[in-house]
Design an enzyme around this catalytic site. Structure first.
Site, PDB file in Angstrom:
ATOM      1  N   GLU A 195      40.292  65.267 -59.561  1.00 47.96           N
ATOM      2  CA  GLU A 195      40.532  64.155 -58.634  1.00 47.96           C
ATOM      3  C   GLU A 195      39.181  63.415 -58.420  1.00 47.96           C
ATOM      4  O   GLU A 195      38.553  64.140 -57.144  1.00 47.96           O
ATOM      5  CB  GLU A 195      41.286  64.517 -57.516  1.00 47.96           C
ATOM      6  N   LYS A 244      50.302  64.225 -48.920  1.00 49.82           N
ATOM      7  CA  LYS A 244      49.556  64.093 -47.773  1.00 49.82           C
ATOM      8  C   LYS A 244      50.248  64.125 -46.431  1.00 49.82           C
ATOM      9  O   LYS A 244      51.345  64.614 -46.426  1.00 49.82           O
ATOM     10  CB  LYS A 244      48.774  62.624 -47.918  1.00 49.82           C
ATOM     11  N   GLU A 292      40.382  65.442 -49.675  1.00 47.13           N
ATOM     12  CA  GLU A 292      40.279  64.928 -48.246  1.00 47.13           C
ATOM     13  C   GLU A 292      40.144  66.145 -47.298  1.00 47.13           C
ATOM     14  O   GLU A 292      39.376  65.887 -46.107  1.00 47.13           O
ATOM     15  CB  GLU A 292      41.827  64.216 -47.987  1.00 47.13           C
ATOM     16  N   GLY A 327      43.038  57.186 -53.375  1.00 49.91           N
ATOM     17  CA  GLY A 327      43.465  56.398 -51.983  1.00 49.91           C
ATOM     18  C   GLY A 327      43.492  55.006 -52.193  1.00 49.91           C
ATOM     19  O   GLY A 327      43.095  54.438 -53.194  1.00 49.91           O
ATOM     20  N   SER A 329      44.471  57.482 -57.834  1.00 47.45           N
ATOM     21  CA  SER A 329      44.971  56.112 -57.972  1.00 47.45           C
ATOM     22  C   SER A 329      45.909  56.261 -59.512  1.00 47.45           C
ATOM     23  O   SER A 329      45.634  54.832 -60.126  1.00 47.45           O
ATOM     24  CB  SER A 329      43.739  54.827 -58.060  1.00 47.45           C
ATOM     25  N   ASN A 361      51.405  64.694 -54.237  1.00 44.41           N
ATOM     26  CA  ASN A 361      51.049  65.350 -52.990  1.00 44.41           C
ATOM     27  C   ASN A 361      51.308  64.094 -51.978  1.00 44.41           C
ATOM     28  O   ASN A 361      50.825  63.000 -51.956  1.00 44.41           O
ATOM     29  CB  ASN A 361      49.396  65.519 -53.002  1.00 44.41           C
TER      30      ASN A 361
HETATM   31  P1  13P Z   1      46.532  58.379 -54.873  1.00 42.87           P
HETATM   32  O1  13P Z   1      47.244  58.557 -56.061  1.00 42.87           O
HETATM   33  O2  13P Z   1      47.163  57.625 -53.803  1.00 42.87           O
HETATM   34  O3  13P Z   1      45.074  57.791 -55.027  1.00 42.87           O
HETATM   35  O4  13P Z   1      46.177  59.883 -54.339  1.00 42.87           O
HETATM   36  C1  13P Z   1      45.745  60.767 -55.400  1.00 42.87           C
HETATM   37  C2  13P Z   1      45.936  62.338 -54.616  1.00 42.87           C
HETATM   38  O5  13P Z   1      44.962  62.351 -53.603  1.00 42.87           O
HETATM   39  C3  13P Z   1      46.848  63.099 -55.095  1.00 42.87           C
HETATM   40  O6  13P Z   1      46.410  64.596 -54.600  1.00 42.87           O
END
Ligand code: 13P
Length: 258
Positions: A168, A10, A98, A174, A214, A8
């Site tokens: 998640e 984002k 999010e 994040g 993460s 993803n």
């Molecule tokens: P991170 O791997 O940067 O923590 O993000 C995970 C995520 O939100 C995937 O949708």
């Protein structure tokens, strides 16, 4: 079932960056037929990324980060599943934490979006996860079971093959995220599987469940090998094709050693 590796993006990458990334990933992806890859760019890059993936014949699914549930209407700033369908996407991500945290998405809107995505022929990638307070109060499994149950309310068994779940934990995602320990992840994935089987019987075993939050080069192997972890859903570590490539190698090795 192939093991899934997806990312993803984002709110990252311009169209030019997205196309460069797609070329880079396509170059690596063809050497790893054991994985089903998927990328989830921003809306602005979707059309061109779709064209690029097709032009390269790359084995990569392309998805959107969100959808509205109505086909059209007075919803300024929203994007409908009909509009996404025109792009020819494979999947729609729904209910990322999010979106739930910052844009007031609820289990009920996640349900509406899931039904809309399935109705329009997409795969629906439904994201679930508990926050730290819920974890500390022993409520992770019940919270996640509720999220899954409401998200899938009204989803018919015949559409289940197009449903995917991403677990998640909010506290793991994040920059400020704390990576989750693998035994905890396995326990939650087993509990999600149990919920799916309560809802759909044995068919619930066929829904792929991904882990995200993460995931990095140090911990990605630790999450592999459990029958209920069917893929990794990665943010930062997969935003450069080279580090995503390292994940591919590490995960391949982890599976060899199981
Ligand atoms: P991170 O791997 O940067 O923590 O993000 C995970 C995520 O939100 C995937 O949708």
């Amino acid at each position: 079932m192939k093991f899934y590796l997806g990312t993803n993006w984002k709110m990252h990458k311009t169209v030019a960056e997205a196309l460069a990334y797609t070329e880079g990933l396509a170059h690596y992806a063809k050497d790893y037929p054991q994985f089903q890859f998927f990328i989830i760019p921003s809306y602005t890059a979707l059309w061109q990324v779709r064209q690029k993936v097709d032009a390269l014949g790359a084995p990569i699914w392309v998805g959107a980060q969100n959808t509205h549930w109505e086909d059209q209407g007075a919803f300024t700033g929203e994007i409908s599943p009909v509009q996404l369908k025109e792009i020819g996407l494979d999947l729609v991500e729904i209910g990322h934490s999010e979106r739930r945290q910052y844009y007031n998405e609820t289990d009920f809107t996640v349900n509406l979006k899931t039904l809309a995505a399935l109705k329009h022929g997409f795969k629906a990638l439904v994201c679930v996860g508990e926050n730290m307070d819920e974890k500390e109060h022993g409520a992770s499994k019940s919270k996640i079971a509720t999220q899954v149950q409401i998200a899938l309310n009204g989803v018919k068994a015949e559409d289940l093959p197009r449903v995917m779940i991403a677990y998640e934990p909010v506290w793991a995602i994040g920059e400020k995220g704390i990576p989750a320990e693998a035994p905890y992840v396995f326990e939650i994935h087993e509990s999600i599987r149990k919920t799916l089987c309560e809802l759909y019987g044995e068919q619930g075993r066929e829904v792929p469940i991904f882990f995200g939050g993460s995931v990095n080069l140090q911990n990605c192997q630790s999450y592999c090998g459990h029958p209920d972890v069917n893929g990794l859903f990665i943010g930062r570590t997969a935003w450069q094709p080279d580090s995503f490539h390292q994940v591919m190698d590490l995960v391949t090795d982890a599976w060899k050693n199981k």
